[in-house]
Design a protein around this motif. Structure first.
Motif, PDB file in Angstrom:
ATOM      1  N   TRP A  36       4.332  10.354  12.292  1.00  0.00           N
ATOM      2  CA  TRP A  36       3.326   9.151  12.303  1.00  0.00           C
ATOM      3  C   TRP A  36       3.948   8.003  13.155  1.00  0.00           C
ATOM      4  N   ARG A  38       2.585   4.111  14.865  1.00  0.00           N
ATOM      5  CA  ARG A  38       1.655   3.012  14.782  1.00  0.00           C
ATOM      6  C   ARG A  38       1.777   1.844  15.913  1.00  0.00           C
ATOM      7  N   ARG A  45       4.265   0.773  20.602  1.00  0.00           N
ATOM      8  CA  ARG A  45       4.150   1.852  19.595  1.00  0.00           C
ATOM      9  C   ARG A  45       5.329   2.289  18.973  1.00  0.00           C
ATOM     10  N   VAL A  48       6.882   5.785  12.393  1.00  0.00           N
ATOM     11  CA  VAL A  48       6.670   5.299  11.002  1.00  0.00           C
ATOM     12  C   VAL A  48       7.612   6.116  10.176  1.00  0.00           C
ATOM     13  N   ASP A  90       1.448  -4.359   8.309  1.00  0.00           N
ATOM     14  CA  ASP A  90       1.227  -2.747   8.372  1.00  0.00           C
ATOM     15  C   ASP A  90      -0.145  -2.592   9.307  1.00  0.00           C
ATOM     16  N   TYR A  94      -2.998   3.782  13.716  1.00  0.00           N
ATOM     17  CA  TYR A  94      -1.883   4.834  13.280  1.00  0.00           C
ATOM     18  C   TYR A  94      -2.244   6.354  14.007  1.00  0.00           C
ATOM     19  N   CYS A  96      -0.988  10.311  14.363  1.00  0.00           N
ATOM     20  CA  CYS A  96      -0.219  11.391  14.028  1.00  0.00           C
ATOM     21  C   CYS A  96       0.324  12.182  15.522  1.00  0.00           C
TER      22      CYS A  96
END
Length: 129
Positions: A36, A38, A45, A48, A90, A94, A96
């Motif tokens: 992952w 973000r 980028r 995570v 946060d 996000y 994957c």
């Protein structure tokens, strides 16, 4: 066609929780380590968390350690990111991505996710009071 399809995300207050999902279509996630990433507005980028193909090994960025949990259900061909005690910082989109490299039996989050071939479409997570 190989795809990663994300779901989850949304708007939550600080201290709240969200769960992101990343489902594979066209291939089996079970043989891949998944990560992952973000990206916040105006920022690079960043990685995570990641999980190896079996789910036995995980890795987390220091900023999310003890708050986020990555898991996988290979029978459902899906990876999850449970995010608890969310903070304002946060807030990000996000993603994957797969496959992430394995080094000495641990998954690694390449800087910025560079070189990873498969990406989800991204999902917005906004933490605001």
């Amino acid at each position: 066609q190989l795809q990663l399809v994300q779901s989850g995300g949304g708007l939550v207050q600080p201290g709240g929780s969200l769960r992101l999902s990343c489902a594979a279509s066209g291939f089996s996630l079970g043989t891949y380590a998944i990560g992952w990433f973000r990206q916040a507005p105006g920022k690079e980028r960043e990685g995570v968390s990641c999980i190896d193909s079996s789910g036995d090994s995980t890795n987390y960025a220091n900023s999310v350690m003890d708050r986020f949990t990555i898991s996988r259900d290979n029978a459902k061909n899906t990876i999850y990111l449970q995010m608890n005690n969310l903070k304002l910082e946060d807030t990000a989109v996000y993603f994957c991505a797969a496959p992430v490299p394995i080094v000495q039996h641990m998954c690694i989050l390449p800087r910025g996710g560079g070189g990873l071939p498969y990406w989800g479409q991204g999902t917005q997570v906004t933490v605001a009071s």
